[in-house]
Motif scaffolding. Structure first.
Motif: not given
Length: 336
Positions: A197-203, A208-213
């Motif tokens: 799986k691809y894992e991304m660091a929290e920072s 990211r500007t196009e994320s759900m957050r």
């Protein structure tokens, strides 16, 4: 043709034979007229013509070589005299319609699940294996297939790659079991923990500007809705204050009526008022006059009051109305 054509059909003659027997038709002079029709008639009457007619008639007297075909019947489509025409149509259109696809259950030695798929009997076993690759995950070159009937009885292996699936006794409801010989372990394709799986660091995700957050933050939804969160907290605090004020008006030991939405009115005695461990807020513990409760005054290992089993219950203060509510007399003692 006019009246003569119907006579030809009734007598079972095709056009060349009719020309030889009856003379010219379709505007040609008759036999012996010396015209082109006469030459044609003389040809069909010659030894060579008769031999050709015999070849056309075929065995059994049918036209166009052979017995009556699938279109047998009186009229233009066939029959004993014109079965050859039905035979020609059968040859052109196929002696019979090809069988339709069959529904088969597919199981595998690598997976616990089964899949129901539709396959054409015209597939070869090699082609079937290629299609099963997408179902069970095993390579086609490492498959061994075995056929089972609708009642799960074994019908034998599908070992000939060149054979058609329809050459085996396959019907709707049969099962094909795939045995994998590639060395893969059982459940390998079902264990998602083994999938990289691809894992991304929290920072990095925060940037990211196009994320759900980012989408929720821009619209002040969810935990970013600070105004809504503050308003909901004020409403909860107001309800707690109202419950505390109502609970303060309920003395212990007082008689009351309990009116819970969706339930009939019940009479009870107040035995506990205050906060509890099982849920936040203020609660009122009551002992019903009848065994319509849920417990004996003990919830989650903590005892709040004493009462017989099935007589105790906890309700919200707004559902309790204190007053002079004596126990109802059902008249059973007078009858005894």
């Amino acid at each position: 043709m006019r009246g003569g054509a119907a006579d030809w059909w009734r007598r079972g003659l095709n056009v060349p034979e009719a020309a030889a027997v009856r003379g010219s038709r379709f505007g040609c002079p008759g036999a012996g007229s010396g015209g082109p029709g006469g030459s044609r008639s003389r040809f069909w009457g010659s030894r060579l013509g008769r031999s050709l007619l015999g070849a056309i008639r075929g065995p059994g007297g049918s036209r166009f070589g052979g017995p009556a075909g699938p279109g047998a019947g009186r009229g233009l489509g066939g029959g004993p005299r014109f079965g050859g025409r039905g035979a020609m149509n059968g040859a052109m259109n196929g002696a019979e319609a090809p069988p339709g696809p069959v529904w088969l259950s597919v199981s595998s030695s690598l997976n616990a699940f089964r899949a129901c798929k539709r396959f054409s009997p015209a597939l070869t076993i090699a082609e079937l294996k290629c299609k099963l690759e997408l179902v069970v995950g095993s390579p086609a070159s490492c498959m061994e297939l075995e056929l089972f009937g609708a009642e799960d009885e074994p019908l034998g292996p599908l070992a000939q790659d060149e054979a058609l699936l329809g050459s085996y006794p396959v019907t709707d409801g049969c099962r094909i079991h795939v045995t994998d010989r590639s060395g893969a372990r059982v459940g390998e394709f079902e264990d998602l923990s083994q999938v990289p799986k691809y894992e991304m660091a929290e920072s990095d995700y925060e940037k990211r500007t196009e994320s759900m957050r980012s989408f929720l933050r821009q619209r002040s939804w969810g935990r970013w809705d600070t105004e809504g969160s503050r308003r909901r907290e004020q409403e909860r605090e107001q309800r707690r204050e109202q419950e505390a004020a109502l609970a303060a008006t309920l003395p212990l030991g007082a008689r009351c009526e309990v009116r819970v939405p969706g339930q009939p009115c019940r009479r009870a005695t107040i035995l506990y008022v205050g906060e509890t461990d099982f849920k936040p807020g203020h609660w009122v513990g009551v002992r019903y006059d009848e065994p319509l409760g849920k417990h004996d005054g003990s919830v989650g290992g903590r005892r709040y009051f004493e009462c017989p089993p099935k007589y105790g219950a906890f309700v919200k203060p707004q559902s309790v109305t204190p007053g002079d509510f004596p126990e109802e007399d059902d008249g059973l003692e007078d009858e005894l």
